[in-house]
Design an enzyme around this catalytic site. Structure first.
Site, PDB file in Angstrom:
ATOM      1  N   ASP A   1      -7.493  -5.972  10.208  1.00 22.04           N
ATOM      2  CA  ASP A   1      -7.066  -4.889   9.326  1.00 22.04           C
ATOM      3  C   ASP A   1      -7.062  -3.547  10.048  1.00 22.04           C
ATOM      4  OD1 ASP A   1      -6.846  -6.510   6.991  1.00 22.04           O
ATOM      5  OD2 ASP A   1      -9.011  -6.465   6.787  1.00 22.04           O
TER       6      ASP A   1
ATOM      7  N   ASP B   1       0.821  -1.224   0.000  1.00 23.13           N
ATOM      8  CA  ASP B   1       0.000   0.000   0.000  1.00 23.13           C
ATOM      9  C   ASP B   1       0.851   1.269   0.000  1.00 23.13           C
ATOM     10  OD1 ASP B   1      -2.221  -1.592   0.078  1.00 23.13           O
ATOM     11  OD2 ASP B   1      -2.546  -1.404   2.218  1.00 23.13           O
TER      12      ASP B   1
END
Length: 592
Positions: free
Chosen positions: A531, A307
């Site tokens: 997450d 990411d």
């Protein structure tokens, strides 16, 4: 850190020079008599303790004749003390009695030599140290030392790395190969394995290899806390991989300055201007450990900065949901130069394989993102001393949920004269699943200057989408939206949703060379690790609260103002989320 030593009862002072017995380290050394057996030992017990748990590292020094195969026994003083996961020894426990046996590679200890092993443990009430040890039946029980009372909070000093003796016959690995996963045994993280097996039915999948996340500087040496990190550090895991006879081990390099600039849940400890610290305090120590010659035949696979680089294309000013932090790290080069430095430093180690994160189809599948992202990846591969030769491949869908294959929705399908690209779900994307995206993006990367031998990885840890909600055929042809929504196996509300998705399932198990151009399906995100928290939870890891992890959130520009689809009661990112793991098993595809 507490260090406590027990010396052999057969060890005696070699001299009494008028001043009394020789005292070393606070223990009295006594003479050896000729009548005793040749096995003699010196045991050092090093531990880090916190309320309810501890990590112990045990070093055996042989001060007698050479030993070929060893068994160390001790008794825990408190019946509540339990061994949970161990490394570099076969450890069993019956009641309070513990037995640690040598493995194939560390059974031989020369006279004067030593070997080490370690384990994680649990306790209640109190955690006193063992008072005696026996090695192959011979007692090691010198002077007396009062054990230190364990602290009530986790220590700030990480556990000492066990100096495990390198194997005499290391597992096969050899020079760098084209596909490090092919015909190779992967490392099973004992910490994740124990968590998985704490959930009913978890033993069905707990022997699958998963990646070890190095998500802050402290994680290099291990962080025995109660949130998102395990007690084992990088060297602990490498030693454990040797003990398992594994041929490859996977690490996630994940600590860029201004990390994950578009998502608060996975923000990190380093500020956007701390690139020098990233290099000196994070990458350099990891490279020093991975470059140790004792690991030369172990294939070390690094998943580099998920990411990160795609954010420079999609989440800067001018894009929906662009952030100031993404603007900053793009302007100061923190991401490009950080990734470049990491792959150059780590890629210089002959048995290291670097795979850079390359987003996923629901992020980069449009023309406006596809080629520009490949350009940024190529830029990073030439920054801070790096070259494309430092890149073995790329990974897509890391810690995400995009379906591996959409059997009932093809990008070429049309409904009543309308392309599926016009549906709300596909939203003009050129891809509907990760496999077609990964293969196409590989070709684009090669066109940008990467080697034609690069391979792709796909994280399939949570993209199975099985269970009763999985479609068994195409949707109705009444409209393009009905066709897509009725037939797509990815059941998320929006393809941009990424946090603890409700209804998700385990995907394909780790598998080498499953499709052309794909080195492996991998479980980089260990199933069951959160997450992000569903509400704000204070922590000392720099991890914030992102509304995309809140099940009541109605979305933002990046996900088309759709509901988040997140599970409730989630802990901070990286922490164990047993309810999610149970749901992933229920919805696994292929089914368990």
């Amino acid at each position: 850190m507490n260090v406590w030593r027990r010396l052999s009862g057969q060890r005696r002072a070699i001299a009494l020079a008028g001043a009394g017995a020789l005292v070393a380290g606070g223990l009295v050394t006594l003479p050896v008599t000729a009548a005793h057996a040749a096995t003699q030992c010196d045991v050092t017990w090093t531990s880090n303790e916190w309320q309810g748990g501890f990590t112990a590292n045990v070093t055996i020094k042989n001060i007698g004749d050479a030993v070929n195969g060893w068994t160390l026994n001790w008794t825990f003083p408190n019946s509540s003390q339990r061994v949970q996961q161990g490394w570099s020894a076969e450890i069993t426990q019956s009641g309070s009695q513990v037995t640690a046996k040598s493995l194939s590679y560390n059974g031989s200890i020369a006279s004067g030599g030593s070997t080490s092993f370690g384990f994680n443990g649990a306790w209640s009430g109190s955690n006193p140290k063992p008072t005696s040890f026996t090695l192959n039946g011979t007692v090691c029980n010198g002077g007396t030392t009062n054990p230190t009372t364990p602290p009530t909070t986790p220590p700030t000093t990480p556990p000492t790395t066990p100096p495990t003796t390198p194997p005499t016959t290391p597992p096969p690995g050899g020079p760098r190969v084209d596909n490090p996963y092919l015909n190779a045994k992967g490392y099973v993280n004992p910490e994740w394995k124990a968590k998985a097996e704490s959930v009913a039915g978890g033993n069905r999948v707990s022997n699958n290899p998963t990646a070890v996340w190095i998500d802050r500087i402290a994680a290099i040496n291990g962080t025995p806390d109660s949130s998102s990190n395990g007690a084992m550090g990088v060297r602990n895991h490498l030693d454990a991989a040797l003990a398992q006879g594994a041929q490859y081990i996977q690490f996630v390099i994940y600590n860029l300055p201004g990390r994950d600039c578009a998502a608060l849940a996975s923000n990190g400890e380093l500020k956007a201007n701390e690139l020098p610290r990233y290099k000196a305090e994070y990458i350099d120590p990891i490279a020093a450990i991975q470059g140790d010659a004792k690991y030369r035949n172990l294939r070390i696979i690094n998943i580099v900065e998920i990411d990160s680089l795609p954010n420079l294309v999609t989440n800067t000013s001018g894009n929906p949901g662009g952030t100031a932090m993404c603007d900053t790290v793009k302007a100061n080069g923190a991401y490009v130069n950080g990734v470049g430095y990491a792959i150059a430093k780590l890629g210089a180690i002959p048995n290291v394989y670097n795979y850079i994160d390359a987003g996923h189809h629901g992020w980069l599948g449009w023309d406006s993102n596809f080629s520009p992202s490949a350009t940024v990846l190529r830029e990073a591969a030439g920054a801070s001393g790096a070259t494309p030769a430092n890149v073995h491949g790329f990974i897509v869908n890391t810690a995400n949920y995009s379906a591996l294959k959409e059997p009932y929705v093809k990008i070429t399908d049309q409904v009543n004269g309308q392309s599926v690209r016009q549906s709300k779900w596909v939203d003009w994307n050129f891809y509907t699943d990760e496999l077609t995206f990964a293969q196409a993006f590989r070709n684009e990367l090669i066109s940008k200057g990467f080697s034609s031998s690069i391979g792709m990885l796909i994280d399939t840890s949570r993209n199975g989408w099985g269970g009763s909600a999985r479609p068994t055929g195409p949707g109705p042809s009444t409209s393009v939206d009905a066709y897509v929504d009725g037939g797509r196996v990815d059941r998320r509300i929006h393809a941009g949703n990424w946090c603890n998705q409700s209804g998700a399932g385990l995907g394909e198990r780790p598998k080498a060379a499953p499709e052309p151009g794909i080195d492996a399906y991998v479980w980089v995100k260990p199933p069951g690790e959160s997450d992000g928290s569903s509400k704000e939870i204070p922590n000392n890891e720099g991890k914030g609260f992102d509304r995309m992890c809140d099940p009541t959130y109605n979305g933002n520009a990046r996900n088309g103002f759709s509901r988040s689809g997140a599970l409730a009661d989630a802990p901070i990112s990286g922490a164990w989320f047993s309810a999610q793991f149970a749901e992933l098993m229920r919805n696994a595809y292929p089914a368990l």
